[in-house]
Motif scaffolding. Structure first.
Motif: not given
Length: 376
Positions: A123, A152, A274
């Motif tokens: 991310n 994400q 994420t």
């Protein structure tokens, strides 16, 4: 035969190359020709026995010195940018870019007019400026983007041709896990897998071991023993008797099979998970987890059902929850049973099928584009 040209920067035993290995193995079994460009060693080298895989290797490793790291990274980007032109005259190929980091070959692929698929594991928008630049480049260069969680994907400005495919575990990994809630409760063993990066909170895990001498703690670090020793010396750490620290492991299944509880202490103020592959691995072993309150990893946990969501800043709360979990057999059994049930949602066949579908669709688009180009 369809051909996939795959680029991955650092081939180790962390989450993103493990997922990539599963995806590539699925493609190889379906008859795709895969050309893999990555560093030497690591889990991806376990695919070398496939006759329809060709690997182009280079030496690469991270350094504690950021200047050295960026120089090595830049050198590899130039090398893979130039190497990518090897496939200039190949038709119907797809460039499969794993993680944000291989921007050089992605740019080369765009210049050559190849179809670009990114498998986005990070991310970037909760990291530094460097990753944000790479994420911006990805959104410009990619024809298709595969994200690992809705969390994400929500950060991307681009919404078109973005597919969410949650990670899963390979069958040969799952089949060796031995969920035994009763025995696990009696072991009183707490496990964390991570790195020496401070946002992964190894220091806080060590502090928990000092606070809770009645429990055994194991920390598996994705790094060399030499770097672990340097880290210990730098931070003046004395290892307590109930803590064992292990360097990078080729196989982490035995650690899960001997654990009672698994922690992920990533600091959400500096890094957000994420997805959380270690949490999925733990739950697949029938183990409760404690994870941060934000990110894709937080989507995987319901408080009091299969684990708890607590930020590393609340170390006192984490301490109390650990005591509660490992002293209440009824609670532990409930959490462990629900964790195992939840893990069954993440099916390896579905993950590989979805990734293959994205790549196959991209391959079809590339063929259609080439046909149109030939008719003009």
């Amino acid at each position: 035969m369809n051909r996939i040209i795959c680029f991955h920067l650092f081939n180790d035993y962390s989450g993103s190359p493990k997922v990539l290995k599963m995806a590539l193995e699925g493609l190889l079994k379906k008859g795709y020709q895969v050309d893999l460009i990555s560093s030497k060693g690591g889990t991806l080298d376990e695919l070398l026995h496939y006759k329809n895989l060709r690997k182009y290797s280079y030496s690469y490793r991270f350094s504690n010195n950021p200047v050295i790291t960026i120089l090595r990274y830049s050198t590899i980007q130039i090398y893979t940018f130039l190497l990518a032109f090897r496939w200039l005259f190949y038709k119907d190929v797809v460039f499969y870019i794993n993680t944000l980091l291989p921007v050089g070959p992605a740019l080369a692929g765009r210049i050559m007019g190849k179809h670009i698929v990114y498998h986005y594991h990070e991310n970037a928008f909760v990291k530094g400026a460097f990753y944000k630049v790479l994420a911006t480049a990805m959104q410009k260069l990619a024809h298709e983007i595969i994200c690992v969680s809705e969390y994400q994907a929500s950060f991307l400005q681009r919404k078109k041709d973005v597919t969410v495919v949650p990670n899963a575990l390979p069958k040969n990994f799952e089949n060796r896990l031995t969920p035994t809630p009763q025995a696990a409760f009696e072991r009183k063993q707490i496990l964390m897998l991570g790195s020496l990066k401070l946002y992964k909170s190894p220091l806080e895990f060590i502090e928990l071991a000092q606070i809770l001498p009645q429990f055994a703690f194991e920390l598996v670090v994705n790094d060399t023993q030499e770097n672990i020793n340097c880290f210990m010396k730098e931070h003046k750490i004395n290892i307590c008797q109930n803590l064992t620290i292990y360097p990078r492991q080729n196989d982490v299944v035995p650690f899960y099979n001997h654990a009672s509880l698994v922690l992920n202490l990533s600091d959400k103020k500096r890094f957000v998970e994420t997805f959380g592959l270690t949490a999925l691995e733990a739950m697949s072993a029938g183990l409760p987890v404690i994870v941060p309150t934000e990110g894709g990893i937080a989507e995987m946990v319901v408080d009091g059902e299969n684990g708890y969501k607590i930020d590393v800043q609340e170390l006192d709360k984490i301490t109390n929850v650990i005591k509660n979990i490992l002293s209440d057999k009824t609670l532990y059994t409930l959490l462990a049973t629900n964790a195992l049930k939840y893990s069954e949602k993440f099916n390896a066949g579905n993950m590989i099928g979805q990734i293959t579908k994205v790549l196959a669709t991209s391959s079809l688009k590339e063929k259609q584009r080439n046909r149109l180009g030939n008719t003009k």
